[in-house]
Write an enzyme that holds these catalytic residues in place. Structure first.
Site, PDB file in Angstrom:
ATOM      1  N   ASP A   1      -5.299   7.665  -5.083  1.00 34.05           N
ATOM      2  CA  ASP A   1      -5.773   8.994  -4.681  1.00 34.05           C
ATOM      3  C   ASP A   1      -6.646   8.882  -3.420  1.00 34.05           C
ATOM      4  O   ASP A   1      -6.454   9.616  -2.436  1.00 34.05           O
ATOM      5  CB  ASP A   1      -6.585   9.574  -5.853  1.00 34.05           C
ATOM      6  CG  ASP A   1      -6.530  11.081  -5.946  1.00 34.05           C
ATOM      7  OD1 ASP A   1      -5.901  11.707  -5.079  1.00 34.05           O
ATOM      8  OD2 ASP A   1      -7.131  11.631  -6.885  1.00 34.05           O
TER       9      ASP A   1
ATOM     10  N   GLY B   1      -4.465   1.849 -13.305  1.00 37.73           N
ATOM     11  CA  GLY B   1      -5.718   1.446 -12.666  1.00 37.73           C
ATOM     12  C   GLY B   1      -6.897   1.973 -13.464  1.00 37.73           C
ATOM     13  O   GLY B   1      -7.148   1.534 -14.598  1.00 37.73           O
TER      14      GLY B   1
ATOM     15  N   ASP C   1       0.855  -1.188   0.000  1.00 37.98           N
ATOM     16  CA  ASP C   1       0.000   0.000   0.000  1.00 37.98           C
ATOM     17  C   ASP C   1       0.893   1.240   0.000  1.00 37.98           C
ATOM     18  O   ASP C   1       1.702   1.423   0.913  1.00 37.98           O
ATOM     19  CB  ASP C   1      -0.872  -0.041   1.260  1.00 37.98           C
ATOM     20  CG  ASP C   1      -1.843   1.125   1.346  1.00 37.98           C
ATOM     21  OD1 ASP C   1      -1.768   2.050   0.515  1.00 37.98           O
ATOM     22  OD2 ASP C   1      -2.676   1.106   2.269  1.00 37.98           O
TER      23      ASP C   1
ATOM     24  N   ASN D   1      -5.944  13.090 -10.705  1.00 35.03           N
ATOM     25  CA  ASN D   1      -6.563  13.514 -11.975  1.00 35.03           C
ATOM     26  C   ASN D   1      -6.268  15.002 -12.185  1.00 35.03           C
ATOM     27  O   ASN D   1      -5.818  15.687 -11.269  1.00 35.03           O
ATOM     28  CB  ASN D   1      -8.061  13.230 -11.991  1.00 35.03           C
ATOM     29  CG  ASN D   1      -8.764  13.831 -10.782  1.00 35.03           C
ATOM     30  OD1 ASN D   1      -8.818  15.052 -10.622  1.00 35.03           O
ATOM     31  ND2 ASN D   1      -9.293  12.982  -9.901  1.00 35.03           N
TER      32      ASN D   1
ATOM     33  N   TYR E   1      -7.171   4.507 -15.168  1.00 36.05           N
ATOM     34  CA  TYR E   1      -6.783   5.074 -16.478  1.00 36.05           C
ATOM     35  C   TYR E   1      -6.347   4.012 -17.487  1.00 36.05           C
ATOM     36  O   TYR E   1      -5.986   4.334 -18.617  1.00 36.05           O
ATOM     37  CB  TYR E   1      -5.702   6.138 -16.284  1.00 36.05           C
ATOM     38  CG  TYR E   1      -6.222   7.469 -15.756  1.00 36.05           C
ATOM     39  CD1 TYR E   1      -7.584   7.672 -15.531  1.00 36.05           C
ATOM     40  CD2 TYR E   1      -5.369   8.531 -15.490  1.00 36.05           C
ATOM     41  CE1 TYR E   1      -8.068   8.888 -15.045  1.00 36.05           C
ATOM     42  CE2 TYR E   1      -5.850   9.749 -15.017  1.00 36.05           C
ATOM     43  CZ  TYR E   1      -7.196   9.920 -14.791  1.00 36.05           C
ATOM     44  OH  TYR E   1      -7.660  11.132 -14.329  1.00 36.05           O
TER      45      TYR E   1
ATOM     46  N   SER F   1      -1.356   5.506 -13.769  1.00 33.77           N
ATOM     47  CA  SER F   1      -2.214   5.281 -14.950  1.00 33.77           C
ATOM     48  C   SER F   1      -2.636   3.824 -15.181  1.00 33.77           C
ATOM     49  O   SER F   1      -3.383   3.562 -16.116  1.00 33.77           O
ATOM     50  CB  SER F   1      -1.580   5.800 -16.256  1.00 33.77           C
ATOM     51  OG  SER F   1      -1.617   7.204 -16.319  1.00 33.77           O
TER      52      SER F   1
HETATM   53  N1  AR6 Z   1      -1.219   1.480  -3.052  1.00 34.10           N
HETATM   54  C1  AR6 Z   1      -0.503   1.182  -4.172  1.00 34.10           C
HETATM   55  N2  AR6 Z   1      -1.077   0.999  -5.382  1.00 34.10           N
HETATM   56  C2  AR6 Z   1      -2.415   1.092  -5.458  1.00 34.10           C
HETATM   57  C3  AR6 Z   1      -3.237   1.404  -4.341  1.00 34.10           C
HETATM   58  C4  AR6 Z   1      -2.574   1.604  -3.097  1.00 34.10           C
HETATM   59  N3  AR6 Z   1      -3.248   1.895  -1.969  1.00 34.10           N
HETATM   60  N4  AR6 Z   1      -4.532   1.436  -4.759  1.00 34.10           N
HETATM   61  C5  AR6 Z   1      -4.525   1.152  -6.087  1.00 34.10           C
HETATM   62  N5  AR6 Z   1      -3.259   0.933  -6.506  1.00 34.10           N
HETATM   63  P1  AR6 Z   1      -5.259   4.252  -9.837  1.00 34.10           P
HETATM   64  P2  AR6 Z   1      -4.715   5.823 -12.289  1.00 34.10           P
HETATM   65  C6  AR6 Z   1      -2.742   0.612  -7.846  1.00 34.10           C
HETATM   66  O1  AR6 Z   1      -6.606   3.886 -10.336  1.00 34.10           O
HETATM   67  O2  AR6 Z   1      -4.864   4.625 -13.150  1.00 34.10           O
HETATM   68  C7  AR6 Z   1      -8.319   8.040  -9.276  1.00 34.10           C
HETATM   69  O3  AR6 Z   1      -9.697   8.014  -9.099  1.00 34.10           O
HETATM   70  C8  AR6 Z   1      -3.738   0.153  -8.893  1.00 34.10           C
HETATM   71  O4  AR6 Z   1      -3.940  -1.249  -8.802  1.00 34.10           O
HETATM   72  O5  AR6 Z   1      -5.114   4.653  -8.422  1.00 34.10           O
HETATM   73  O6  AR6 Z   1      -3.546   6.729 -12.532  1.00 34.10           O
HETATM   74  C9  AR6 Z   1      -7.770   9.445  -9.537  1.00 34.10           C
HETATM   75  O7  AR6 Z   1      -8.503  10.426  -8.860  1.00 34.10           O
HETATM   76  C10 AR6 Z   1      -3.013   0.533 -10.169  1.00 34.10           C
HETATM   77  O8  AR6 Z   1      -2.048  -0.464 -10.525  1.00 34.10           O
HETATM   78  O9  AR6 Z   1      -4.621   5.480 -10.701  1.00 34.10           O
HETATM   79  C11 AR6 Z   1      -7.873   9.594 -11.021  1.00 34.10           C
HETATM   80  O10 AR6 Z   1      -9.158  10.029 -11.423  1.00 34.10           O
HETATM   81  C12 AR6 Z   1      -2.248   1.797  -9.814  1.00 34.10           C
HETATM   82  O11 AR6 Z   1      -2.196   1.814  -8.388  1.00 34.10           O
HETATM   83  C13 AR6 Z   1      -7.633   8.190 -11.533  1.00 34.10           C
HETATM   84  O12 AR6 Z   1      -8.009   7.314 -10.481  1.00 34.10           O
HETATM   85  C14 AR6 Z   1      -2.892   3.099 -10.291  1.00 34.10           C
HETATM   86  O13 AR6 Z   1      -4.306   3.008 -10.164  1.00 34.10           O
HETATM   87  C15 AR6 Z   1      -6.179   7.932 -11.839  1.00 34.10           C
HETATM   88  O14 AR6 Z   1      -6.058   6.648 -12.407  1.00 34.10           O
END
Ligand code: AR6
Length: 179
Positions: free
Chosen positions: A40, A127, A16, A30, A129, A125
């Site tokens: 986030d 997750g 985490d 975002n 995205y 990006s």
């Molecule tokens: N610790 C580490 N990695 C994580 C965690 C955590 N606690 N939670 C998720 N991941 P994302 P994005 C992973 O969706 O794709 C948000 O709503 C996840 O599995 O967090 O850049 C923002 O406000 C994935 O591999 O970010 C934006 O609107 C990675 O972190 C949007 O999502 C990124 O997933 C950004 O999307």
């Protein structure tokens, strides 16, 4: 898993991002800096309301895709949060790779500028995205490697991968970089 690049260490960890004991933690934000789920959500929940108050106050126009802006870290043990905005994956022909590289590079520049010895990144990006994990891993690790080899700081860069699949994608790329 880790790689030594001169006097710097690039490591992969599964876990985490909100629990990392480092000087700077990178948020996957975002472009409105409006908060959200995933990284986030976890970081804002752990840091408390000061993070959103500071982004609202300092960056009312948000942050462009491919860039990042710094704030304090509220209740986190880190000193800073760098709010990075990665691209939404649209198939690969819409500047996504340039924007993803630029998001990582801006955070590394911010780390040097703010005298951070250590920084933790999520897989920006990959997750909500939807950036393909293997492509994101090549760009993220290649950008970090090139930066560390040329600048020799920050001393520790940790990629924190949430699940085994993402860790595996990053580990395969790091392994091939070391071969
Ligand atoms: N610790 C580490 N990695 C994580 C965690 C955590 N606690 N939670 C998720 N991941 P994302 P994005 C992973 O969706 O794709 C948000 O709503 C996840 O599995 O967090 O850049 C923002 O406000 C994935 O591999 O970010 C934006 O609107 C990675 O972190 C949007 O999502 C990124 O997933 C950004 O999307």
């Amino acid at each position: 898993m880790f790689a030594l690049l001169g006097s710097c260490r690039l490591e992969l960890a599964q876990g985490d991002i909100a629990k990392q004991q480092v000087d700077a933690i990178v948020n996957a934000a975002n472009d409105r800096l409006a908060g959200g789920g995933g990284v986030d959500g976890a970081l804002h929940a752990a840091a408390g309301p000061s993070l959103m108050q500071e982004t609202d106050q300092k960056y009312p126009d948000g942050c462009p895709t491919g860039s990042a802006v710094p704030t304090g870290a509220g209740k986190l043990t880190a000193k800073f949060v760098f709010h990075a905005v990665g691209p939404i994956w649209r198939g690969g022909q819409s500047q996504e790779s340039e924007q993803l590289v630029s998001a990582y590079r801006t955070c590394l520049d911010l780390a040097v500028e703010h005298h951070c010895e250590s920084i933790a990144f999520p897989a920006i990006s990959t997750g909500v995205y939807r950036y393909p994990k293997d492509l994101a891993a090549e760009l993220a690790l290649g950008t970090i490697r090139d930066f560390l080899l040329s600048r020799q700081q920050p001393k520790l860069v940790r990629m924190v991968l949430f699940d085994g699949g993402t860790y595996g994608a990053f580990a395969r790329v790091l392994e091939s970089m070391l071969a």
